[in-house]
Scaffold this active site. Sequence first.
Site, PDB file in Angstrom:
ATOM      1  N   GLU A 289       8.011   3.443   6.989  1.00 61.17           N
ATOM      2  CA  GLU A 289       8.314   4.915   6.974  1.00 61.17           C
ATOM      3  C   GLU A 289       9.413   5.193   5.764  1.00 61.17           C
ATOM      4  O   GLU A 289       9.636   6.053   5.441  1.00 61.17           O
ATOM      5  CB  GLU A 289       8.782   5.295   8.370  1.00 61.17           C
ATOM      6  CG  GLU A 289       7.794   5.939   9.224  1.00 61.17           C
ATOM      7  CD  GLU A 289       8.172   6.657  10.396  1.00 61.17           C
ATOM      8  OE1 GLU A 289       7.297   7.316  11.364  1.00 61.17           O
ATOM      9  OE2 GLU A 289       9.393   6.836  10.716  1.00 61.17           O
ATOM     10  N   HIS A 310      -5.390 -18.852  13.197  1.00 64.53           N
ATOM     11  CA  HIS A 310      -6.960 -19.242  13.566  1.00 64.53           C
ATOM     12  C   HIS A 310      -7.722 -17.739  13.150  1.00 64.53           C
ATOM     13  O   HIS A 310      -8.773 -17.541  13.698  1.00 64.53           O
ATOM     14  CB  HIS A 310      -7.052 -19.487  14.741  1.00 64.53           C
ATOM     15  CG  HIS A 310      -6.296 -20.986  14.871  1.00 64.53           C
ATOM     16  ND1 HIS A 310      -6.949 -22.021  14.851  1.00 64.53           N
ATOM     17  CD2 HIS A 310      -4.837 -21.155  15.074  1.00 64.53           C
ATOM     18  CE1 HIS A 310      -6.107 -23.098  15.081  1.00 64.53           C
ATOM     19  NE2 HIS A 310      -4.832 -22.624  15.122  1.00 64.53           N
ATOM     20  N   LYS A 424       0.121  15.949  12.110  1.00 61.60           N
ATOM     21  CA  LYS A 424       0.565  16.639  13.143  1.00 61.60           C
ATOM     22  C   LYS A 424       0.168  18.058  12.905  1.00 61.60           C
ATOM     23  O   LYS A 424      -0.285  18.690  13.629  1.00 61.60           O
ATOM     24  CB  LYS A 424       2.251  16.494  13.181  1.00 61.60           C
ATOM     25  CG  LYS A 424       3.092  15.562  13.644  1.00 61.60           C
ATOM     26  CD  LYS A 424       4.407  15.780  13.815  1.00 61.60           C
ATOM     27  CE  LYS A 424       4.909  14.531  14.171  1.00 61.60           C
ATOM     28  NZ  LYS A 424       6.393  14.620  14.036  1.00 61.60           N
TER      29      LYS A 424
END
Length: 449
Positions: A289, A310, A424
């Site tokens: 951010e 793995h 948003k």
Amino acid sequence: MKSISFNAAEIMQSMSEEEIAAWRKITEEALENLHLSKGKGSEWLGWLRLPTTTTEGDLDEIEHAAAVLREQCKVIVVVGIGGSYLGAKAVIDGINHHFDNLLNRNGNPLILYAGNNLSEDYLADLTEILQGISFGIISISKSGTTTEPAVSFRILKKMLEASIGVTQARERIITITDARNGALRTMTEREGYRSFAIPGNVGGRFSVFTPVGLLPIAAAGINIRELMSGAKSMALRLGKTVGFEDNIALQYAAVRNHLYRSGKKTEILANFEPRLHYIAEWWKQLYGESEGKDGKGIFPASVDLTTDLHSMGQWIQQGERSIFETVISIERPAKRVLIPKDKNDLDGMNFIAGKRISDVNRMAELGTRLAHVDGGVPVINISLPALTPYYIGQLLFFFEKACAISGYILDVNPFDQPGVEAYKNNMFALLNKPGYETEAEIIKKRLAQ
Ligand code: PA5
């Protein structure tokens, strides 16, 4: 007292004297700009002084509130998203028993989380599990208006009130939000909840050393004084007059930006201790951010090793050479498990019988480092003497400081997050939130095409 150490010697040795001199100048200027509030986002620098200005009285108050919750609750639900829960979860998971939820708790409440997603099934499961259990809520939102925690808090608050009554529920709810603004502040005043204020000049992802991090950590029974003392020791070690040669935050910021400029666009934070998983999640939020904007920024990724050797191990070893790795090592495990000798040795493991698991883990770490370096992956190392609140406090503050310097090197504002608004706005438009009528019309036309 020991301290965390930083090692990027191999990478720095590959740099010319002129390059090192240039990085010294760039990072020391960035440090000065940070401390003199001359850089971008300088109205958000409250975090810089938290370790040295938080008083005993502040900690007393947090510990007292935590003790009240601890006395009344078997479970404490921390409601928050992003910077409003990741710091607390990083520290709590970093210290707690791996199987904390199955332990005989002896008065230590279990910390659960909500408001960090919008999953109906998650909330249904959580409320199911809380039926008949004495629980409390720490509701955290800096803005006080974020949808995910607001919705979860609404549901949990109603559930608590229905189970023990409105008056009793007030005793088990603590809010942490802006001192004046936002719906959570209004609700706090109206309901008379006990509350802590998030300093106005501290952003969410830099708030672990405010009540946002400290209250849930104290509620989990972890020593926040040790955590703060570690952070303070690191704040002094990385202070405004500490130049490049001694300042590991400047070195880390320089090395990662040097690698970025040479085409290494992704940094992988690797650990060999499962307890560090959420420290990596917190780190990803902090760096993602803070740096990912204006079309720039190192992509922060993480792996848990040896588990991911793995799976992602193949990509790291032989995939596109656009990555570098930062490994967090823990020098001393807290516990001891020896590998037993077996008479029949059917699994062929007698060659390591008598060794501690940590000896094997250390060799796995060393072997991985050598393999990755051979495979063209530059490796930085950060080492903690042990996983304790003190060293975690050091580590988190180190990352915060280096992140701010690194953001300044990239010439972005490390303290804002304008990109978070995009989803948003669309979500509010799609949900017909009042005030989003124009956006709703545009988005619906777009979807109909
Ligand atoms: O770092 C940040 O500012 C964000 O990640 C916020 O912490 C997150 O969006 C939650 O915001 P709020 O605390 O306002 O609910």
